[in-house]
Design a protein around this motif. Structure first.
Motif, PDB file in Angstrom:
ATOM      1  N   GLU A   1      13.747  -0.311   4.051  1.00 35.64           N
ATOM      2  CA  GLU A   1      13.511   0.799   3.135  1.00 35.64           C
ATOM      3  C   GLU A   1      12.176   0.647   2.395  1.00 35.64           C
ATOM      4  OE1 GLU A   1      16.995   0.888   0.703  1.00 35.64           O
ATOM      5  OE2 GLU A   1      18.295   1.400   2.395  1.00 35.64           O
ATOM      6  N   ASN A   2      11.120   0.345   3.176  1.00 41.66           N
ATOM      7  CA  ASN A   2       9.779   0.157   2.619  1.00 41.66           C
ATOM      8  C   ASN A   2       8.746   1.009   3.340  1.00 41.66           C
ATOM      9  OD1 ASN A   2      10.193  -1.922   0.596  1.00 41.66           O
ATOM     10  ND2 ASN A   2      10.762  -3.217   2.310  1.00 41.66           N
ATOM     11  N   SER A   3       9.139   2.171   3.821  1.00 42.84           N
ATOM     12  CA  SER A   3       8.237   2.983   4.642  1.00 42.84           C
ATOM     13  C   SER A   3       6.960   3.382   3.917  1.00 42.84           C
ATOM     14  CB  SER A   3       8.953   4.246   5.123  1.00 42.84           C
ATOM     15  OG  SER A   3      10.026   3.894   5.953  1.00 42.84           O
ATOM     16  N   ASP A   4       7.018   3.551   2.598  1.00 42.42           N
ATOM     17  CA  ASP A   4       5.832   3.988   1.866  1.00 42.42           C
ATOM     18  C   ASP A   4       5.302   2.908   0.923  1.00 42.42           C
ATOM     19  OD1 ASP A   4       8.063   4.086   0.314  1.00 42.42           O
ATOM     20  OD2 ASP A   4       7.572   5.977  -0.678  1.00 42.42           O
ATOM     21  N   LYS A   5       5.674   1.657   1.155  1.00 39.08           N
ATOM     22  CA  LYS A   5       5.249   0.583   0.254  1.00 39.08           C
ATOM     23  C   LYS A   5       4.276  -0.407   0.896  1.00 39.08           C
ATOM     24  CE  LYS A   5       9.511   0.829  -2.357  1.00 39.08           C
ATOM     25  NZ  LYS A   5      10.854   0.292  -2.472  1.00 39.08           N
ATOM     26  N   PHE A   6       4.097  -0.351   2.223  1.00 36.46           N
ATOM     27  CA  PHE A   6       3.226  -1.319   2.898  1.00 36.46           C
ATOM     28  C   PHE A   6       2.276  -0.612   3.854  1.00 36.46           C
ATOM     29  CE2 PHE A   6       6.827  -4.043   1.789  1.00 36.46           C
ATOM     30  CZ  PHE A   6       6.170  -5.129   1.239  1.00 36.46           C
ATOM     31  N   ASN A   7       1.043  -1.074   3.882  1.00 37.13           N
ATOM     32  CA  ASN A   7       0.070  -0.656   4.884  1.00 37.13           C
ATOM     33  C   ASN A   7       0.070  -1.700   6.002  1.00 37.13           C
ATOM     34  OD1 ASN A   7      -0.641   1.531   3.375  1.00 37.13           O
ATOM     35  ND2 ASN A   7      -2.572   0.672   2.653  1.00 37.13           N
ATOM     36  N   ILE A   8      -0.096  -1.216   7.230  1.00 35.97           N
ATOM     37  CA  ILE A   8      -0.078  -2.106   8.382  1.00 35.97           C
ATOM     38  C   ILE A   8      -1.313  -1.819   9.222  1.00 35.97           C
ATOM     39  CG2 ILE A   8       1.165  -2.701  10.499  1.00 35.97           C
ATOM     40  CD1 ILE A   8       3.704  -1.658   9.106  1.00 35.97           C
ATOM     41  N   TRP A   9      -1.990  -2.873   9.655  1.00 34.41           N
ATOM     42  CA  TRP A   9      -2.980  -2.667  10.691  1.00 34.41           C
ATOM     43  C   TRP A   9      -2.789  -3.722  11.759  1.00 34.41           C
ATOM     44  CZ3 TRP A   9      -4.473  -4.481   5.952  1.00 34.41           C
ATOM     45  CH2 TRP A   9      -5.239  -5.631   5.900  1.00 34.41           C
TER      46      TRP A   9
ATOM     47  N   GLY B   1       0.819  -1.208   0.000  1.00 36.72           N
ATOM     48  CA  GLY B   1       0.000   0.000   0.000  1.00 36.72           C
ATOM     49  C   GLY B   1       0.844   1.245   0.000  1.00 36.72           C
ATOM     50  N   GLU B   2       0.334   2.304   0.667  1.00 37.79           N
ATOM     51  CA  GLU B   2       1.006   3.605   0.618  1.00 37.79           C
ATOM     52  C   GLU B   2       1.660   4.009   1.925  1.00 37.79           C
ATOM     53  OE1 GLU B   2      -3.320   3.832   1.378  1.00 37.79           O
ATOM     54  OE2 GLU B   2      -2.205   3.165  -0.380  1.00 37.79           O
ATOM     55  N   GLY B   3       1.767   3.119   2.897  1.00 43.81           N
ATOM     56  CA  GLY B   3       2.496   3.434   4.123  1.00 43.81           C
ATOM     57  C   GLY B   3       1.654   3.835   5.308  1.00 43.81           C
ATOM     58  N   LYS B   4       0.362   3.507   5.327  1.00 46.52           N
ATOM     59  CA  LYS B   4      -0.499   3.851   6.463  1.00 46.52           C
ATOM     60  C   LYS B   4      -0.359   2.795   7.550  1.00 46.52           C
ATOM     61  CE  LYS B   4      -3.960   6.338   3.840  1.00 46.52           C
ATOM     62  NZ  LYS B   4      -5.354   6.384   3.393  1.00 46.52           N
ATOM     63  N   VAL B   5      -0.432   3.248   8.803  1.00 47.94           N
ATOM     64  CA  VAL B   5      -0.348   2.343   9.952  1.00 47.94           C
ATOM     65  C   VAL B   5      -1.536   2.616  10.857  1.00 47.94           C
ATOM     66  CG1 VAL B   5       1.030   1.601  11.915  1.00 47.94           C
ATOM     67  CG2 VAL B   5       2.176   2.360   9.836  1.00 47.94           C
TER      68      VAL B   5
ATOM     69  N   GLU C   1       9.774   2.797  17.092  1.00 52.13           N
ATOM     70  CA  GLU C   1       9.901   1.356  17.337  1.00 52.13           C
ATOM     71  C   GLU C   1       8.980   0.574  16.395  1.00 52.13           C
ATOM     72  OE1 GLU C   1      12.030  -1.355  19.541  1.00 52.13           O
ATOM     73  OE2 GLU C   1      11.791   0.605  20.467  1.00 52.13           O
ATOM     74  N   VAL C   2       7.753   1.067  16.225  1.00 50.47           N
ATOM     75  CA  VAL C   2       6.772   0.378  15.381  1.00 50.47           C
ATOM     76  C   VAL C   2       7.214   0.382  13.920  1.00 50.47           C
ATOM     77  CG1 VAL C   2       4.416   0.514  14.477  1.00 50.47           C
ATOM     78  CG2 VAL C   2       4.828   0.776  16.918  1.00 50.47           C
ATOM     79  N   THR C   3       7.741   1.490  13.448  1.00 47.35           N
ATOM     80  CA  THR C   3       8.095   1.615  12.031  1.00 47.35           C
ATOM     81  C   THR C   3       9.523   1.165  11.718  1.00 47.35           C
ATOM     82  OG1 THR C   3       8.707   3.932  12.391  1.00 47.35           O
ATOM     83  CG2 THR C   3       6.461   3.488  11.650  1.00 47.35           C
ATOM     84  N   LEU C   4      10.268   0.701  12.725  1.00 47.70           N
ATOM     85  CA  LEU C   4      11.663   0.290  12.500  1.00 47.70           C
ATOM     86  C   LEU C   4      11.804  -0.797  11.431  1.00 47.70           C
ATOM     87  CD1 LEU C   4      14.648   0.571  13.354  1.00 47.70           C
ATOM     88  CD2 LEU C   4      14.219  -1.209  15.049  1.00 47.70           C
TER      89      LEU C   4
END
Length: 192
Positions: free
Chosen positions: A121-129, A89-93, A112-115
């Motif tokens: 180097e995928n901060s804007d490539k995955f959505n996390i819930w 996705g676009e980096g939403k958590v 810590e969560v986004t480490l």
């Protein structure tokens, strides 16, 4: 691992007491400790008494993405447990239905969560819930870090060395030590 007492009793056709079973297991351990390769007769005896046959053992199947492209993993730390889903996705958590910034007030916990995403180097490539409960904010953030790191491995196993070096896929087993009877706290004693 040798057969349990009940199974060994069935195999031998006689009721075994626990002490008898322990003596048999001791003898089997001595046989198994002989230098390899074992003679065929010894191997046959050990195979009869071993708890699992090679046919019974199941190999762990690799985790895969579900029908919607999600990777699932669980993470734990202290009293906290987190269930994490990672999808491209676009980096939403989202944490318990709230955005990362509103759920975790401290920047240290958000980092810590986004480490795992920063390391790969995928901060804007995955959505996390995430669904997380128990413990405090630090424990929850570290539980989420572990869950997200493990879920990212489902997407790409080549990130394992990076995540391992950053400590994102290693479970931290430390928990609060229990208070002891006759003491003030876990280790602190009374001073009288």
């Amino acid at each position: 691992a040798w057969k349990l007492r009940e199974k060994m009793s069935e195999m031998l056709g006689i009721p075994l007491k626990t002490s008898q079973w322990r003596k048999i297991v001791g003898q089997l351990n001595q046989l198994a400790s002989l230098p390899a390769p074992h003679p065929p007769a010894v191997e046959l005896v050990l195979q009869q008494y071993s708890r699992f046959d090679a046919a019974q053992q199941q190999t762990a199947k690799p985790k895969t993405l579900d029908d919607l492209g999600r990777a699932y993993a669980a993470g734990r730390r202290k009293e906290s447990s987190a269930r994490c889903w990672v999808v491209e996705g676009e980096g939403k958590v989202l944490v318990n239905g709230e955005s990362l910034e509103t759920y975790f007030k401290r920047p240290v916990d958000r980092d810590e969560v986004t480490l795992p995403l920063k390391v790969t180097e995928n901060s804007d490539k995955f959505n996390i819930w995430v669904s997380v409960n128990g413990g405090g904010t630090t424990g929850q953030a570290q539980a989420i870090k572990l869950g997200v790191g493990k879920a990212l491995l489902t997407h790409n196993m080549e990130w394992k060395p990076l995540l391992r070096e950053a400590g994102c896929i290693t479970r931290d087993p430390r928990v609060v030590e229990r208070k002891k009877e006759g003491q003030r706290k876990a280790r602190a004693r009374y001073t009288w």
